[in-house]
Scaffold this motif. Structure first.
Motif, PDB file in Angstrom:
ATOM      1  N   ASN A 119       0.857  -1.176   0.000  1.00 27.57           N
ATOM      2  CA  ASN A 119       0.000   0.000   0.000  1.00 27.57           C
ATOM      3  C   ASN A 119       0.892   1.224   0.000  1.00 27.57           C
ATOM      4  N   ALA A 120       1.356   1.586  -1.191  1.00 30.78           N
ATOM      5  CA  ALA A 120       2.245   2.742  -1.339  1.00 30.78           C
ATOM      6  C   ALA A 120       1.408   3.942  -1.757  1.00 30.78           C
ATOM      7  N   SER A 121       0.543   4.402  -0.866  1.00 29.78           N
ATOM      8  CA  SER A 121      -0.385   5.486  -1.187  1.00 29.78           C
ATOM      9  C   SER A 121      -0.695   6.286   0.064  1.00 29.78           C
ATOM     10  N   TYR A 122      -1.440   7.381  -0.124  1.00 32.17           N
ATOM     11  CA  TYR A 122      -1.899   8.144   1.035  1.00 32.17           C
ATOM     12  C   TYR A 122      -3.361   7.826   1.355  1.00 32.17           C
ATOM     13  N   SER A 123      -3.850   6.671   0.897  1.00 33.38           N
ATOM     14  CA  SER A 123      -5.213   6.250   1.191  1.00 33.38           C
ATOM     15  C   SER A 123      -5.428   6.128   2.694  1.00 33.38           C
ATOM     16  N   HIS A 124      -6.644   6.463   3.140  1.00 33.67           N
ATOM     17  CA  HIS A 124      -6.941   6.422   4.576  1.00 33.67           C
ATOM     18  C   HIS A 124      -7.256   5.005   5.055  1.00 33.67           C
ATOM     19  N   VAL A 125      -7.538   4.090   4.123  1.00 29.18           N
ATOM     20  CA  VAL A 125      -7.763   2.685   4.487  1.00 29.18           C
ATOM     21  C   VAL A 125      -7.041   1.796   3.483  1.00 29.18           C
ATOM     22  N   ASN A 126      -6.784   0.562   3.892  1.00 32.19           N
ATOM     23  CA  ASN A 126      -6.161  -0.401   2.994  1.00 32.19           C
ATOM     24  C   ASN A 126      -7.260  -1.126   2.212  1.00 32.19           C
ATOM     25  N   ILE A 127      -6.880  -1.891   1.227  1.00 29.64           N
ATOM     26  CA  ILE A 127      -7.851  -2.645   0.442  1.00 29.64           C
ATOM     27  C   ILE A 127      -7.510  -4.126   0.506  1.00 29.64           C
ATOM     28  N   SER A 128      -8.527  -4.939   0.279  1.00 29.73           N
ATOM     29  CA  SER A 128      -8.313  -6.380   0.264  1.00 29.73           C
ATOM     30  C   SER A 128      -8.059  -6.846  -1.159  1.00 29.73           C
ATOM     31  N   LYS A 129      -7.642  -8.099  -1.286  1.00 27.49           N
ATOM     32  CA  LYS A 129      -7.301  -8.656  -2.584  1.00 27.49           C
ATOM     33  C   LYS A 129      -8.563  -9.020  -3.362  1.00 27.49           C
ATOM     34  N   GLY A 130      -8.564  -8.721  -4.660  1.00 27.24           N
ATOM     35  CA  GLY A 130      -9.708  -9.030  -5.509  1.00 27.24           C
ATOM     36  C   GLY A 130      -9.269  -9.278  -6.942  1.00 27.24           C
ATOM     37  N   LYS A 131     -10.247  -9.283  -7.856  1.00 30.69           N
ATOM     38  CA  LYS A 131      -9.966  -9.630  -9.251  1.00 30.69           C
ATOM     39  C   LYS A 131     -10.083  -8.429 -10.187  1.00 30.69           C
ATOM     40  N   VAL A 132     -10.435  -7.253  -9.652  1.00 28.98           N
ATOM     41  CA  VAL A 132     -10.678  -6.071 -10.473  1.00 28.98           C
ATOM     42  C   VAL A 132      -9.588  -5.043 -10.219  1.00 28.98           C
ATOM     43  N   ALA A 133      -9.062  -4.472 -11.312  1.00 27.83           N
ATOM     44  CA  ALA A 133      -8.074  -3.401 -11.198  1.00 27.83           C
ATOM     45  C   ALA A 133      -8.764  -2.061 -11.434  1.00 27.83           C
ATOM     46  N   TYR A 134      -8.398  -1.084 -10.641  1.00 29.51           N
ATOM     47  CA  TYR A 134      -8.949   0.269 -10.773  1.00 29.51           C
ATOM     48  C   TYR A 134      -7.822   1.209 -11.163  1.00 29.51           C
ATOM     49  N   VAL A 135      -8.042   1.970 -12.234  1.00 30.27           N
ATOM     50  CA  VAL A 135      -7.076   2.967 -12.687  1.00 30.27           C
ATOM     51  C   VAL A 135      -7.830   4.271 -12.885  1.00 30.27           C
ATOM     52  N   GLY A 136      -7.420   5.311 -12.201  1.00 30.75           N
ATOM     53  CA  GLY A 136      -8.124   6.587 -12.297  1.00 30.75           C
ATOM     54  C   GLY A 136      -7.190   7.738 -12.567  1.00 30.75           C
ATOM     55  N   GLN A 137      -7.793   8.884 -12.906  1.00 33.35           N
ATOM     56  CA  GLN A 137      -7.029  10.114 -13.064  1.00 33.35           C
ATOM     57  C   GLN A 137      -7.276  11.082 -11.913  1.00 33.35           C
ATOM     58  N   SER A 138      -8.279  10.786 -11.088  1.00 34.44           N
ATOM     59  CA  SER A 138      -8.593  11.635  -9.944  1.00 34.44           C
ATOM     60  C   SER A 138      -8.243  10.914  -8.645  1.00 34.44           C
ATOM     61  N   GLY A 139      -7.372  11.522  -7.839  1.00 29.63           N
ATOM     62  CA  GLY A 139      -6.986  10.910  -6.581  1.00 29.63           C
ATOM     63  C   GLY A 139      -8.129  10.857  -5.576  1.00 29.63           C
ATOM     64  N   LEU A 140      -8.921  11.944  -5.472  1.00 28.69           N
ATOM     65  CA  LEU A 140     -10.000  11.978  -4.492  1.00 28.69           C
ATOM     66  C   LEU A 140     -11.112  11.000  -4.841  1.00 28.69           C
ATOM     67  N   LEU A 141     -11.429  10.880  -6.126  1.00 23.69           N
ATOM     68  CA  LEU A 141     -12.430   9.887  -6.507  1.00 23.69           C
ATOM     69  C   LEU A 141     -11.907   8.486  -6.208  1.00 23.69           C
ATOM     70  N   GLY A 142     -10.592   8.311  -6.319  1.00 19.83           N
ATOM     71  CA  GLY A 142      -9.990   7.024  -5.992  1.00 19.83           C
ATOM     72  C   GLY A 142     -10.142   6.685  -4.522  1.00 19.83           C
ATOM     73  N   THR A 143      -9.890   7.655  -3.632  1.00 17.30           N
ATOM     74  CA  THR A 143     -10.042   7.381  -2.200  1.00 17.30           C
ATOM     75  C   THR A 143     -11.500   7.098  -1.846  1.00 17.30           C
ATOM     76  N   ALA A 144     -12.436   7.773  -2.535  1.00 18.82           N
ATOM     77  CA  ALA A 144     -13.858   7.493  -2.305  1.00 18.82           C
ATOM     78  C   ALA A 144     -14.202   6.066  -2.731  1.00 18.82           C
TER      79      ALA A 144
END
Length: 882
Positions: A119-144
């Motif tokens: 978890n090399a990010s400034y996210s306020h929570v960690n994420i669990s392992k899954g099968k879907v990758a998320y790629v975004g251009q907005s950091g705040l929408l990513g944290t949401a």
């Protein structure tokens, strides 16, 4: 921010070595040893995460590069080109260039890879392992998204945002994720395409062949850009993105809610069996909402079989009509809910089931959820659940989340999520549709057309009306008998010679350009006079036209008059077709309703060229015109085929004539006699590049087989070659198949054949030798070579197979030399291949052509390598060495 990132790395359980750099002289940060500068590090890292002030970033990148660090992630903001420190962004690029250091960011939120406990990010929570990758251009929408997914107990294979994308861009990430076995689907959040549109479309096309790609496209306009530049004839930028994503095989979602629901579906749905949905609820109100939504989305309602109806009847109210949706009634118990779903899952006409529940005393939400979960786990069909309400439904949804069952709050959300999966499968089916063979008869004089445009381009940025008509004639698009006059007397003379009813159009500096409509779309009809029967009518109407344009334009801005016989015809359909150019995606093909007295932008359908017959039919069927033609045409298939042929000819123009900016045919008439291009206009500009690589016809050459002297053609493969390619595969001996694929395999499916024949000529090339059959009509494939190049054009991997009965004809040398020349010409650095140690023939061919051949003990294969071009950058050298 640096402390937060370091804390997240530690809390995620990252097992790699961590080091901290801080100029303030700290001995440690979060328990990790800290030094003052990069030069003091005990060893150089594989990845540097930069959270320093903007003005220091370029210097840090320079120090990292000098110390051979190959990757950096910049979380720092304030480097974007819209900020007052915009020059810092370019400074970072310049600092990285000499060292080949790859950069993610700036202004990215970081990178999360749960499979690597990273978890090399400034996210306020960690994420669990899954099968879907998320790629975004907005950091705040990513944290949401992370926060929502954590609440839904949904995991990811990768999670990152690109920020400003100074180096590593969206296509590069998509290319990586497309080859990652742990990623089954990709979610993209984007507001614009940065860099090459061709790379973007090519990457999504490649990824979507094997994985579902969903895109949330927003319209974020920078401060220095108050409006978006639109392609002429296009009223909405979203139309262009829709067309590009659809052509690439991706599915677009319109809202963030839909993106969240898509993640729910992607993470938990089983493989799709089909599109037919059965809906079951304990009341008709929610059933009606879901049913109406499904029909509006062009979904399919399951038609229940008689055995299913008979089995369900004892469980349902006597008022049940025997049809789908299924109303259980308010008395439905949890056990009855589950039993009805179990029976529906056995019906061969049911591909998926939507269970909708409104809370009652007879069936509490949680109890019903537990029973439904038991059934859903045992059936291979997808069961989607909707728990309406909030107070008593939250716990039911939580139970489904924990069980991995897709669950939603409303019937409409449930149907939308299901239809996203359906749309993906429809896009895939359309992408893999085998194109019908299409060859232009009496091919136009392309050299003459190109010369005409080049001559005109030297003087002006448009074609004269007569030149535009000549261009259509060269591409065998029918035009009416047309005359030109400089004054009223000349118009009268032409009308007298033509006889019958005529139309007169005044030409001026605006209407020589395509799509020259004013804000009310009325400009064109003011310059027209239609249905002129008598000479007096012609003279009077032309005089009015002359006065009208004389009031608006100077004499040197008026270009005379066009006179044509009226060709309205009985029950003629007026269409608008053409070519336009988007600032991002380049040339586009347009099709829709036409005419001069209607809003031509109301029905405007778009597709990226080049087109084949299957794509052209798709474009026509999406238009409102298709239904009108279907209701009124005496020969529907003939008429649609004629329109498709014209669209393909326009596509050929786009490929042949890169300086052609826009072309509009309005109106294009369709009636019993066929098609007629009544009016046209053409504009010119600098050469354009298509977003999708066109078929490389220039690589085609005639060849003669060595032993038999048989005439053949060596060319790039086409989608139309699928039937011949299947025959070719079936003709191979089991030994040839084993040597080519390294294992024995069965007959390829249609999906596999489509992937082999409908290739992206930008990053993949397949050459075939094709010859007329010795007995019977048609052509047969004698041999094929394929080269797949990485996104950075460093390495290309080849494979080759020749039909068993064609051994000794020189096909191997012929195909391999063609591939070598092609890869060398496109700047590829190295051509690689591998073969089995027992394949002495391939090894001998490789040595003959100049490959370095060596045994790879680890893989138990023989490697074949040929250097084609010298690397010019350090990163290229590094890539070739690893």
């Amino acid at each position: 921010m640096g402390g937060i990132v370091l804390r997240n790395l530690l809390e995620s359980g990252y097992a790699g070595k961590l080091m901290a750099v801080n100029s303030q002289g700290m001995d440690e940060v979060e328990g990790v040893a800290c030094v003052r500068s990069v030069g003091e590090l005990p060893e150089m890292p594989d990845l540097a995460i930069i959270c320093s002030p903007p003005e220091s970033v370029a210097g840090i990148i320079r120090k990292l590069g000098a110390n051979m660090v190959k990757a950096a992630m910049i979380l720092t903001g304030g480097l974007s080109p819209d900020s007052r420190t915009g020059s810092l962004r370019e400074a970072v690029k310049e600092a990285a260039r000499p060292y080949g250091i790859r950069i993610l960011g700036p202004e990215c939120m970081g990178l999360l890879v749960p499979g690597s406990k990273m978890n090399a990010s400034y996210s306020h929570v960690n994420i669990s392992k899954g099968k879907v990758a998320y790629v975004g251009q907005s950091g705040l929408l990513g944290t949401a998204m992370i926060d929502w997914a954590s609440g839904q107990e949904i995991g990811f294979s990768h999670f990152l945002t690109l920020g400003d994308g100074v180096d590593v861009d969206l296509p590069a990430i998509i290319d990586y994720l497309a080859t990652d076995p742990g990623t089954h689907a990709i979610l993209l959040q984007m507001d614009r395409v940065i860099g090459s549109a061709r790379n973007f479309v090519s990457a999504i096309r490649s990824a979507s062949r094997n994985k579902l790609v969903l895109v949330l496209k927003s319209n974020i306009i920078s401060d220095d850009r108050l409006s978006v530049e639109l392609a002429p004839g296009v009223s909405d930028e979203d139309q262009v993105y829709d067309a590009a994503l659809r052509r690439a095989g991706a599915v677009r979602v319109e809202t963030s809610d839909q993106l969240f629901n898509a993640l729910e579906t992607l993470s938990r749905m089983k493989p799709m069996r089909g599109e037919r949905l059965a809906i079951v609820c304990n009341g008709m109100g929610p059933n009606a909402l879901a049913h109406d939504r499904l029909l509006r989305k062009q979904g399919k309602v399951s038609d229940l079989t008689d055995p299913t109806r008979e089995a369900l009847a004892p469980l349902l109210p006597k008022t049940w009509n025997g049809r789908n949706p299924v109303d259980l009634g308010v008395e439905a118990t949890p056990e009855r809910f589950a039993e009805v779903i179990r029976l529906l899952s056995k019906d061969p006409n049911v591909d998926a089931i939507l269970s909708i529940h409104a809370p009652t005393r007879m069936a509490a939400s949680v109890d019903t959820a537990d029973e439904v979960i038991k059934v859903a786990r045992k059936t291979p069909r997808n069961v989607l659940t909707c728990w309406m309400g909030r107070f008593s439904a939250i716990e039911a949804r939580n139970h489904c989340n924990s069980a991995g069952i897709p669950t939603f709050m409303t019937p409409e959300e449930s149907v939308d999520a299901f239809m996203q999966m359906v749309e993906y499968h429809r896009n895939q089916a359309a992408m893999r549709q085998t194109p019908a063979p299409f060859h232009l008869h009496n091919l136009p004089n392309r050299k003459r057309a190109r010369q005409m445009l080049q001559d005109a381009r030297a003087e002006r940025d448009y074609l004269l009306h007569s030149e535009a008509c000549d261009l259509l004639d060269l591409y065998e698009i029918p035009t009416p008998n047309t005359g030109y006059a400089d004054d009223i007397n000349g118009v009268v003379d032409l009308a007298r010679r033509m006889g019958g009813s005529v139309a007169v159009k005044a030409l001026h500096k605006d209407n020589v350009y395509p799509f020259c409509y004013d804000s009310t779309s009325h400009q064109r009809w003011r310059d027209l006079a239609l249905d002129l029967f008598s000479i007096n009518e012609v003279r009077h109407a032309t005089t009015k036209l002359g006065y009208r344009i004389g009031e608006r334009y100077q004499p040197d801005e008026c270009f005379g008059f066009v006179v044509q016989q009226m060709k309205r015809g009985f029950q003629s359909m007026q269409m608008n077709v053409g070519i336009t150019r988007d600032p991002v995606f380049g040339p586009l093909i347009l099709f829709g309703v036409g005419g001069y007295t209607i809003d031509v932008l109301a029905d405007r359908n778009i597709m990226l060229p080049p087109l084949n017959f299957a794509l052209a039919r798709q474009l026509v069927k999406r238009s409102r015109i298709y239904n009108i033609i279907a209701e009124n045409s005496y020969q529907l298939e003939r008429d649609i085929d004629h329109i498709c042929e014209l669209l393909i000819r326009l596509s050929e123009m786009v490929v042949d004539l890169p300086e052609l900016k826009c072309l509009e045919i309005n109106p294009l008439l369709l009636n019993k006699r066929g098609l007629l291009a009544v009016d046209c206009a053409v504009s010119l500009a600098e050469d354009a590049r298509l977003s999708i690589s066109p078929y490389p016809e220039y690589l085609t050459e005639q060849v003669v087989l060595k032993r038999s002297g048989r005439q053949a053609v060596l060319r790039a493969i086409r989608g139309e070659d699928e039937p011949a390619h299947l025959e070719f595969f079936n003709s191979l001996s089991p030994e040839s198949i084993r040597l080519r694929y390294f294992y024995s395999r069965g007959v390829p499916t249609h999906a596999e054949l489509a992937n082999w024949t409908q290739i992206d000529y930008d990053r993949e090339m397949a050459f075939i030798v094709s010859a007329p059959k010795l007995s019977g009509a048609g052509f047969e494939t004698l041999g094929v070579v394929r080269a797949v190049t990485d996104a950075d054009n460093v390495r290309s991997e080849f494979s080759i197979v020749v039909r068993d009965d064609m051994q000794g004809e020189g096909l191997g040398v012929m195909l391999m030399q063609k591939t070598i020349d092609y890869c060398r010409a496109r700047g590829t650095l190295q051509l690689d291949g591998s073969t089995m140690p027992t394949n002495k023939g391939m090894q001998g061919l490789a040595r003959k052509l100049g490959f370095k051949v060596s045994y790879n003990m680890e893989e138990d294969v023989v490697d074949m390598k040929m250097k084609l071009n010298e690397p010019t950058e350090d990163w290229q050298i590094y890539r070739l060495q690893h």
